[in-house]
Design a protein around this motif. Structure first.
Motif, PDB file in Angstrom:
ATOM      1  N   GLY A 160       0.825  -1.214   0.000  1.00  9.15           N
ATOM      2  CA  GLY A 160       0.000   0.000   0.000  1.00  9.15           C
ATOM      3  C   GLY A 160       0.856   1.259   0.000  1.00  9.15           C
ATOM      4  N   LEU A 161       1.889   1.261   0.847  1.00  8.87           N
ATOM      5  CA  LEU A 161       2.774   2.424   0.934  1.00  8.87           C
ATOM      6  C   LEU A 161       3.602   2.578  -0.343  1.00  8.87           C
ATOM      7  CD1 LEU A 161       4.030   2.145   4.632  1.00  8.87           C
ATOM      8  CD2 LEU A 161       2.431   3.842   3.692  1.00  8.87           C
ATOM      9  N   ALA A 162       4.035   1.445  -0.907  1.00  5.47           N
ATOM     10  CA  ALA A 162       4.887   1.504  -2.108  1.00  5.47           C
ATOM     11  C   ALA A 162       4.107   2.035  -3.314  1.00  5.47           C
ATOM     12  CB  ALA A 162       5.461   0.120  -2.422  1.00  5.47           C
ATOM     13  N   ILE A 163       2.832   1.644  -3.435  1.00  2.84           N
ATOM     14  CA  ILE A 163       2.021   2.156  -4.548  1.00  2.84           C
ATOM     15  C   ILE A 163       1.856   3.672  -4.389  1.00  2.84           C
ATOM     16  CG2 ILE A 163      -0.267   2.144  -5.644  1.00  2.84           C
ATOM     17  CD1 ILE A 163      -0.552  -0.786  -4.826  1.00  2.84           C
ATOM     18  N   GLY A 164       1.553   4.087  -3.158  1.00  3.80           N
ATOM     19  CA  GLY A 164       1.366   5.514  -2.907  1.00  3.80           C
ATOM     20  C   GLY A 164       2.619   6.308  -3.178  1.00  3.80           C
ATOM     21  N   SER A 165       3.763   5.779  -2.764  1.00  6.45           N
ATOM     22  CA  SER A 165       4.989   6.547  -2.943  1.00  6.45           C
ATOM     23  C   SER A 165       5.376   6.586  -4.421  1.00  6.45           C
ATOM     24  CB  SER A 165       6.081   5.984  -2.032  1.00  6.45           C
ATOM     25  OG  SER A 165       7.091   5.385  -2.752  1.00  6.45           O
ATOM     26  N   ARG A 166       5.128   5.507  -5.154  1.00  8.11           N
ATOM     27  CA  ARG A 166       5.414   5.511  -6.589  1.00  8.11           C
ATOM     28  C   ARG A 166       4.627   6.618  -7.302  1.00  8.11           C
ATOM     29  NH1 ARG A 166       7.423   1.957  -9.951  1.00  8.11           N
ATOM     30  NH2 ARG A 166       9.099   2.292  -8.476  1.00  8.11           N
ATOM     31  N   PHE A 167       3.378   6.807  -6.908  1.00 10.65           N
ATOM     32  CA  PHE A 167       2.528   7.767  -7.608  1.00 10.65           C
ATOM     33  C   PHE A 167       2.468   9.128  -6.899  1.00 10.65           C
ATOM     34  CE2 PHE A 167       0.213   3.718  -9.027  1.00 10.65           C
ATOM     35  CZ  PHE A 167       1.091   3.553 -10.079  1.00 10.65           C
ATOM     36  N   GLY A 168       3.341   9.314  -5.920  1.00 11.24           N
ATOM     37  CA  GLY A 168       3.449  10.621  -5.277  1.00 11.24           C
ATOM     38  C   GLY A 168       2.289  10.977  -4.366  1.00 11.24           C
ATOM     39  N   LEU A 169       1.586   9.992  -3.817  1.00 12.05           N
ATOM     40  CA  LEU A 169       0.435  10.298  -2.964  1.00 12.05           C
ATOM     41  C   LEU A 169       0.850  10.946  -1.649  1.00 12.05           C
ATOM     42  CD1 LEU A 169      -2.161   7.434  -3.302  1.00 12.05           C
ATOM     43  CD2 LEU A 169      -1.852   9.500  -4.622  1.00 12.05           C
ATOM     44  N   HIS A 199      -2.707   6.291   3.533  1.00 16.19           N
ATOM     45  CA  HIS A 199      -2.347   7.638   3.081  1.00 16.19           C
ATOM     46  C   HIS A 199      -3.347   8.699   3.510  1.00 16.19           C
ATOM     47  CE1 HIS A 199       0.070   5.057   0.430  1.00 16.19           C
ATOM     48  NE2 HIS A 199       0.931   6.042   0.457  1.00 16.19           N
ATOM     49  N   GLY A 200      -4.214   8.349   4.443  1.00 16.80           N
ATOM     50  CA  GLY A 200      -5.159   9.336   4.948  1.00 16.80           C
ATOM     51  C   GLY A 200      -6.192   9.780   3.922  1.00 16.80           C
ATOM     52  N   LEU A 201      -6.526   8.900   2.965  1.00 11.80           N
ATOM     53  CA  LEU A 201      -7.497   9.271   1.924  1.00 11.80           C
ATOM     54  C   LEU A 201      -8.879   8.699   2.261  1.00 11.80           C
ATOM     55  CD1 LEU A 201      -5.388   8.426  -1.264  1.00 11.80           C
ATOM     56  CD2 LEU A 201      -5.472  10.569   0.016  1.00 11.80           C
ATOM     57  N   ALA A 202      -9.912   9.338   1.726  1.00 13.82           N
ATOM     58  CA  ALA A 202     -11.270   8.832   1.902  1.00 13.82           C
ATOM     59  C   ALA A 202     -11.565   7.828   0.793  1.00 13.82           C
ATOM     60  CB  ALA A 202     -12.261   9.991   1.831  1.00 13.82           C
ATOM     61  N   MET A 203     -12.054   6.635   1.159  1.00 10.45           N
ATOM     62  CA  MET A 203     -12.422   5.668   0.137  1.00 10.45           C
ATOM     63  C   MET A 203     -13.905   5.819  -0.181  1.00 10.45           C
ATOM     64  SD  MET A 203     -13.072   1.972   1.884  1.00 10.45           S
ATOM     65  CE  MET A 203     -11.405   1.637   2.360  1.00 10.45           C
ATOM     66  N   LEU A 218     -17.397   9.673  -8.464  1.00 12.44           N
ATOM     67  CA  LEU A 218     -16.333  10.673  -8.445  1.00 12.44           C
ATOM     68  C   LEU A 218     -16.837  11.993  -7.861  1.00 12.44           C
ATOM     69  CD1 LEU A 218     -14.614   9.958 -11.886  1.00 12.44           C
ATOM     70  CD2 LEU A 218     -13.639   9.566  -9.608  1.00 12.44           C
ATOM     71  N   VAL A 219     -18.090  12.330  -8.169  1.00 12.40           N
ATOM     72  CA  VAL A 219     -18.673  13.553  -7.605  1.00 12.40           C
ATOM     73  C   VAL A 219     -18.869  13.391  -6.094  1.00 12.40           C
ATOM     74  CG1 VAL A 219     -20.738  15.009  -7.577  1.00 12.40           C
ATOM     75  CG2 VAL A 219     -19.769  14.258  -9.769  1.00 12.40           C
ATOM     76  N   GLU A 220     -19.419  12.219  -5.693  1.00 10.43           N
ATOM     77  CA  GLU A 220     -19.656  11.978  -4.259  1.00 10.43           C
ATOM     78  C   GLU A 220     -18.352  12.000  -3.459  1.00 10.43           C
ATOM     79  OE1 GLU A 220     -23.669   9.170  -4.605  1.00 10.43           O
ATOM     80  OE2 GLU A 220     -21.712   8.236  -4.351  1.00 10.43           O
ATOM     81  N   ALA A 221     -17.277  11.548  -4.085  1.00 12.16           N
ATOM     82  CA  ALA A 221     -15.992  11.505  -3.370  1.00 12.16           C
ATOM     83  C   ALA A 221     -15.361  12.892  -3.299  1.00 12.16           C
ATOM     84  CB  ALA A 221     -15.055  10.515  -4.049  1.00 12.16           C
ATOM     85  N   SER A 222     -16.075  13.871  -3.802  1.00 17.51           N
ATOM     86  CA  SER A 222     -15.745  15.292  -3.729  1.00 17.51           C
ATOM     87  C   SER A 222     -14.361  15.672  -4.258  1.00 17.51           C
ATOM     88  CB  SER A 222     -15.956  15.838  -2.309  1.00 17.51           C
ATOM     89  OG  SER A 222     -15.038  15.309  -1.416  1.00 17.51           O
ATOM     90  N   GLY A 223     -14.028  15.050  -5.376  1.00 15.66           N
ATOM     91  CA  GLY A 223     -12.897  15.560  -6.147  1.00 15.66           C
ATOM     92  C   GLY A 223     -11.529  15.062  -5.754  1.00 15.66           C
ATOM     93  N   ARG A 224     -10.581  15.388  -6.622  1.00 14.46           N
ATOM     94  CA  ARG A 224      -9.179  14.983  -6.438  1.00 14.46           C
ATOM     95  C   ARG A 224      -9.063  13.506  -6.111  1.00 14.46           C
ATOM     96  NH1 ARG A 224      -6.841  19.724  -2.751  1.00 14.46           N
ATOM     97  NH2 ARG A 224      -4.996  18.431  -2.750  1.00 14.46           N
ATOM     98  N   SER A 225      -9.696  12.685  -6.959  1.00 13.21           N
ATOM     99  CA  SER A 225      -9.729  11.250  -6.698  1.00 13.21           C
ATOM    100  C   SER A 225      -8.674  10.498  -7.487  1.00 13.21           C
ATOM    101  CB  SER A 225     -11.093  10.677  -7.096  1.00 13.21           C
ATOM    102  OG  SER A 225     -12.114  11.266  -6.341  1.00 13.21           O
ATOM    103  N   VAL A 226      -8.309   9.352  -6.921  1.00 11.47           N
ATOM    104  CA  VAL A 226      -7.589   8.331  -7.661  1.00 11.47           C
ATOM    105  C   VAL A 226      -8.662   7.344  -8.120  1.00 11.47           C
ATOM    106  CG1 VAL A 226      -5.846   6.514  -7.565  1.00 11.47           C
ATOM    107  CG2 VAL A 226      -5.618   8.555  -6.119  1.00 11.47           C
ATOM    108  N   LEU A 227      -8.705   7.032  -9.418  1.00 12.60           N
ATOM    109  CA  LEU A 227      -9.660   6.040  -9.921  1.00 12.60           C
ATOM    110  C   LEU A 227      -8.921   4.724 -10.112  1.00 12.60           C
ATOM    111  CD1 LEU A 227     -12.460   5.247 -11.045  1.00 12.60           C
ATOM    112  CD2 LEU A 227     -11.708   6.115 -13.276  1.00 12.60           C
TER     113      LEU A 227
END
Lengths: 452, 87
Positions: A160-169, A199-203, A218-227
């Motif tokens: 989980g941490l490695a995916i986030g760090s690869r993509f700059g989360l 990463h402290g994100l809302a799922m 995407l609208v309900e997640a109120s923007g700036r989402s990872v899909l």
């Protein structure tokens, strides 16, 4: 013993998940976990069948708190659940849909109404030992019978941490994760559950299917989402004539994404499309930006070990080096290209090829929408020939064969080449061997093919 | 368009979109499309929704009130399209 927190980088009032009826705060989540953990029976293995991604996480976390292992079946088909429950005798289910497996103890979450009035007893984030076995993922049916793969909490956290760090989360670029993939799937667990909670994100708790569902989520997640999605869902979104909100990033996995579709999706969502390479035995191990490179870059902490043709991945969180199921070509920089499945190596009349390579060539033929090469049961004839199953409306078998002559060695030209309306892909886009064999049997009647 | 002719048109659309290699007139209006009927799955639903959106301008979504019933049969699907179509 080393431990890692269940969730990271949230404040108590931060949104941890978006459910159909609104947000769930971190404090509510921790209270839900504590309450469910107290209700769980003493059996050590659990089938977590919650359809809400949030409730799945509550069940997963409660099981970990109690030291139980979550089983991740490949499908929810009753016979699959029954078989797994039989193999893990010490088993119960958590579910929102009544008794899923006959004779299995079943626990459901208390209704929302009864939960909302209570006072949370504990706001402390549980810490789970890194060495604790927390999940069993079953390997894909496309390589034969499902095999169990035990996952430690340390492995899931690391990936989980490695995916986030690869993509700059880590930079706080994104706020939420919306996923079309099932959370009971290994990639889904890593990218749609572990990624947000580390990463402290809302799922988003839903699992959107139709393009309009994806838009709404995407609208309900109120923007700036990872899909987090698959090539199948991406294609539907690209083709749909609706305005889609932009996202910060798309992460696709489960089957190879074509560069063309990746390019279209990047335009449609105004975001980079990244692909993850992984397999159930090791989890996610590498990534690439599909429009930019064929080469896969290893995630932090994962290294390739071995030599041609057999490579393994090694990581601190894996119990031993794990064989890469695909044939890969490793570059001097330690990146790799996928050439095809190792098991898919064929030798026809002394010529070696990979079925993955051949399939790729087939997919590049003009008019071919889908298709696959495979080796029929051996021993029926002195010289085994390959079979190809092709979806190409408006084309004849001879059209396809003529085009293939340009790109592959003639010994690999398929006999028979079977034209079909569609391939029996499962919901993650894979082709189970059994389904493929049945399809060819059905179409083995020459009248039902478009053979000249 | 009458409901009956919409059903005929939709049957042809289903056969074409899902490449079923079947005679559209062989799809029984009340027979189930998914599961034991035509045996369609969620990927087919996704595929079919794209064809319906392109032909009738109706973007199906999982929160539609008739979502549970609309994929139950050709007739139910035709009814949902009649109600929601924009072209």
């Amino acid at each position: 013993m080393s431990t890692a927190p269940l969730i990271r980088l949230y404040g108590p009032e931060d949104v941890l998940a978006w459910e159909a009826d609104g947000p769930r705060s971190v404090a509510e989540f921790l209270a839900d976990v504590t309450e469910l953990a107290d209700m769980l029976p003493d059996q050590r293995s659990v089938l977590n069948l919650f359809s809400s991604r949030y409730e799945f996480l509550v069940g997963f976390a409660a099981a970990m708190v109690r030291g139980h292992v979550t089983l991740l079946p490949q499908s929810r088909a009753p016979q699959t659940l029954r078989r797994i429950a039989g193999e893990y005798g010490d088993c119960y289910a958590v579910t929102d849909q009544g008794d899923p497996v006959e004779g299995l103890p079943c626990v459901t979450l208390p209704s929302r109404g009864s939960r909302s009035g209570r006072t949370p007893r504990s706001a402390a984030v549980p810490h789970i030992p890194l060495q604790q076995a927390v999940a069993v993922a079953f390997t894909s049916g496309s390589t034969g019978q499902p095999m169990p793969n035990r996952k430690t909490w340390g492995a899931l956290v690391s990936v989980g941490l490695a995916i986030g760090s690869r993509f700059g989360l880590k930079a706080g670029l994104c706020r939420s994760v919306v996923a079309t993939v099932p959370h009971q799937h290994m990639f889904g667990l890593e990218a749609s559950v572990m990624l947000p909670i580390q990463h402290g994100l809302a799922m988003h708790a839903g699992r959107p299917l139709f393009p309009e569902d994806v838009r709404t989520a995407l609208v309900e997640a109120s923007g700036r989402s990872v899909l987090v999605t698959t090539p199948l869902h991406l294609r539907a979104c690209v083709m749909a004539e609706i305005a889609l909100p932009s996202v910060e990033m798309i992460v696709s996995a489960t089957s190879p994404l074509s560069r063309e579709l990746a390019r279209q999706a990047e335009t449609r969502f105004h975001a980079p499309v990244n692909e993850i390479f992984g397999f159930a035995e090791a989890g996610s191990v590498a990534s690439r930006r599909t429009v930019a490179a064929d080469e896969w870059h290893m995630l932090d902490g994962v290294v390739l070990t071995g030599q041609d043709p057999e490579w393994s991945v090694r990581a601190e969180y894996l119990p031993r080096p794990i064989r890469v199921p695909d044939r890969i070509a490793v570059t001097e920089q330690g990146q790799f290209r996928v050439l095809g499945r190792t098991q898919d190596q064929v030798n026809i009349a002394g010529h070696r090829a990979s079925l993955g390579d051949l399939t790729q060539k087939l997919l590049e033929v003009d008019g071919v929408q889908d298709g696959v090469f495979f080796l029929p049961e051996e021993g029926q004839a002195p010289l085994t020939r390959l079979t190809a199953v092709v979806v190409a409306p408006g084309k004849t078998g001879e059209d396809i064969r003529r085009a293939l002559r340009w790109s592959i060695d003639p010994v690999f030209l398929p006999r028979p080449l079977v034209m079909v309306p569609k391939l029996p892909r499962n919901e993650t886009g894979k082709l189970p061997h059994d389904a493929l064999r049945r399809l060819v049997e059905q179409h083995s009647d020459p009248e039902s093919t478009h053979e000249p | 368009m009458s409901t009956l002719s919409l059903e005929h048109e939709l049957a042809a659309l289903i056969v074409e979109a899902l490449k079923l290699k079947a005679d559209p007139s062989s799809i029984q209006p009340e027979a189930p499309l998914f599961g034991n009927g035509l045996g369609l799955d969620s990927i087919d639903a996704l595929e079919l929704s794209l064809a319906i959106a392109q032909t009738y301008g109706y973007q199906i979504k999982s929160t539609d009130p008739e979502i549970k019933t609309m994929f139950s049969s050709l007739r139910a699907l035709a009814r949902a399209i009649e109600k929601n179509r924009t072209k």
